[in-house]
Design a protein around this motif. Structure first.
Motif, PDB file in Angstrom:
ATOM      1  N   PHE A   4       0.863  -1.161   0.128  1.00  0.00           N
ATOM      2  CA  PHE A   4      -0.215   0.022   0.009  1.00  0.00           C
ATOM      3  C   PHE A   4       0.902   1.266  -0.053  1.00  0.00           C
ATOM      4  O   PHE A   4       0.623   2.248  -0.548  1.00  0.00           O
ATOM      5  N   ILE A   5       2.042   1.253   0.625  1.00  0.00           N
ATOM      6  CA  ILE A   5       2.864   2.262   0.903  1.00  0.00           C
ATOM      7  C   ILE A   5       4.298   1.914   0.381  1.00  0.00           C
ATOM      8  O   ILE A   5       4.662   1.067   1.161  1.00  0.00           O
ATOM      9  N   ASN A   6       4.927   2.420  -0.653  1.00  0.00           N
ATOM     10  CA  ASN A   6       6.215   2.011  -1.030  1.00  0.00           C
ATOM     11  C   ASN A   6       6.899   3.232  -1.334  1.00  0.00           C
ATOM     12  O   ASN A   6       6.326   4.358  -1.513  1.00  0.00           O
ATOM     13  N   LYS A   7       8.096   3.163  -1.901  1.00  0.00           N
ATOM     14  CA  LYS A   7       8.886   4.078  -2.331  1.00  0.00           C
ATOM     15  C   LYS A   7       8.308   5.022  -3.543  1.00  0.00           C
ATOM     16  O   LYS A   7       8.294   6.034  -3.508  1.00  0.00           O
ATOM     17  N   GLU A   8       7.550   4.216  -4.351  1.00  0.00           N
ATOM     18  CA  GLU A   8       7.289   4.613  -5.475  1.00  0.00           C
ATOM     19  C   GLU A   8       5.773   5.547  -5.423  1.00  0.00           C
ATOM     20  O   GLU A   8       5.633   6.457  -6.263  1.00  0.00           O
ATOM     21  N   ASN A  11       4.639   9.757  -2.370  1.00  0.00           N
ATOM     22  CA  ASN A  11       4.093  11.155  -2.544  1.00  0.00           C
ATOM     23  C   ASN A  11       2.658  11.089  -2.501  1.00  0.00           C
ATOM     24  O   ASN A  11       1.920  12.162  -2.128  1.00  0.00           O
ATOM     25  N   LEU A  12       2.248  10.077  -3.532  1.00  0.00           N
ATOM     26  CA  LEU A  12       0.718  10.071  -3.584  1.00  0.00           C
ATOM     27  C   LEU A  12      -0.003   9.503  -2.431  1.00  0.00           C
ATOM     28  O   LEU A  12      -1.105  10.335  -2.043  1.00  0.00           O
ATOM     29  N   ARG A  13       0.164   8.634  -1.511  1.00  0.00           N
ATOM     30  CA  ARG A  13      -0.102   8.393  -0.285  1.00  0.00           C
ATOM     31  C   ARG A  13      -0.122   9.769   0.747  1.00  0.00           C
ATOM     32  O   ARG A  13      -1.040   9.930   1.577  1.00  0.00           O
ATOM     33  N   LEU A  14       1.081  10.592   0.436  1.00  0.00           N
ATOM     34  CA  LEU A  14       1.128  11.844   1.411  1.00  0.00           C
ATOM     35  C   LEU A  14       0.105  12.800   0.874  1.00  0.00           C
ATOM     36  O   LEU A  14      -0.750  13.302   1.701  1.00  0.00           O
ATOM     37  N   GLN A  16      -2.882  11.880  -0.522  1.00  0.00           N
ATOM     38  CA  GLN A  16      -4.166  11.260  -0.085  1.00  0.00           C
ATOM     39  C   GLN A  16      -4.100  11.618   1.281  1.00  0.00           C
ATOM     40  O   GLN A  16      -5.579  11.771   1.997  1.00  0.00           O
ATOM     41  N   LEU A  17      -3.388  11.670   2.344  1.00  0.00           N
ATOM     42  CA  LEU A  17      -3.217  11.775   3.616  1.00  0.00           C
ATOM     43  C   LEU A  17      -3.828  13.437   3.904  1.00  0.00           C
ATOM     44  O   LEU A  17      -4.645  13.468   4.760  1.00  0.00           O
ATOM     45  N   PHE A  18      -3.076  14.336   3.100  1.00  0.00           N
ATOM     46  CA  PHE A  18      -3.231  15.710   3.149  1.00  0.00           C
ATOM     47  C   PHE A  18      -4.862  15.725   2.897  1.00  0.00           C
ATOM     48  O   PHE A  18      -5.621  16.774   3.610  1.00  0.00           O
ATOM     49  N   ILE A  19      -5.361  15.448   1.708  1.00  0.00           N
ATOM     50  CA  ILE A  19      -6.918  15.412   1.110  1.00  0.00           C
ATOM     51  C   ILE A  19      -7.876  14.877   2.434  1.00  0.00           C
ATOM     52  O   ILE A  19      -8.734  15.633   2.728  1.00  0.00           O
ATOM     53  N   TYR A  66      -4.903  17.990  -9.256  1.00  0.00           N
ATOM     54  CA  TYR A  66      -3.993  16.905  -8.771  1.00  0.00           C
ATOM     55  C   TYR A  66      -4.313  15.446  -9.395  1.00  0.00           C
ATOM     56  O   TYR A  66      -3.281  14.933 -10.178  1.00  0.00           O
ATOM     57  N   TYR A  67      -5.273  14.975  -9.364  1.00  0.00           N
ATOM     58  CA  TYR A  67      -5.550  13.821 -10.078  1.00  0.00           C
ATOM     59  C   TYR A  67      -5.664  13.673 -11.579  1.00  0.00           C
ATOM     60  O   TYR A  67      -5.070  12.742 -12.316  1.00  0.00           O
ATOM     61  N   LYS A  68      -5.955  14.966 -12.234  1.00  0.00           N
ATOM     62  CA  LYS A  68      -5.818  15.077 -13.554  1.00  0.00           C
ATOM     63  C   LYS A  68      -4.324  15.078 -14.124  1.00  0.00           C
ATOM     64  O   LYS A  68      -3.860  14.471 -14.998  1.00  0.00           O
ATOM     65  N   ARG A  69      -3.376  15.592 -13.140  1.00  0.00           N
ATOM     66  CA  ARG A  69      -2.209  15.769 -13.343  1.00  0.00           C
ATOM     67  C   ARG A  69      -1.457  14.501 -13.396  1.00  0.00           C
ATOM     68  O   ARG A  69      -0.698  13.886 -14.139  1.00  0.00           O
TER      69      ARG A  69
END
Length: 86
Positions: A4-8, A11-14, A16-19, A66-69
């Motif tokens: 679920f969370i890895n190096k790749e 940033n996406l998970r961070l 998502q946490l912010f959102i 963000y998700y369009k980007r």
């Protein structure tokens, strides 16, 4: 769940946490305004609802941007052109 969370995707998970946190803050603000709406002066209540609407609109706009980007980056990585599906 291990991947679920890895190096790749860190940033996406961070993001998502912010959102998630931003949505919880918005929900808390909405609940506060609804609970205190009967005792707040009308002008203050109006400003709260104006702030809630601007905050929510900004949150929606940020998520869409963000998700369009992310989607366009994924298409570029795969070497495809963005097209509309029929």
């Amino acid at each position: 769940m291990k991947n679920f969370i890895n190096k790749e995707n860190l940033n996406l998970r961070l993001i998502q946490l912010f959102i998630l946190v931003a949505h919880i803050v918005l929900l808390k603000w909405i609940l506060y305004t609804l609970y205190e709406g009967g005792v707040l002066p009308f002008k203050t209540l109006l400003y709260h609802f104006l702030g809630i609407s601007l905050y929510g609109a900004g949150l929606i706009r940020f998520c869409a941007w963000y998700y369009k980007r992310q989607y366009l980056k994924e298409l570029e990585k795969d070497g495809r052109e963005p097209t509309l599906e029929k």
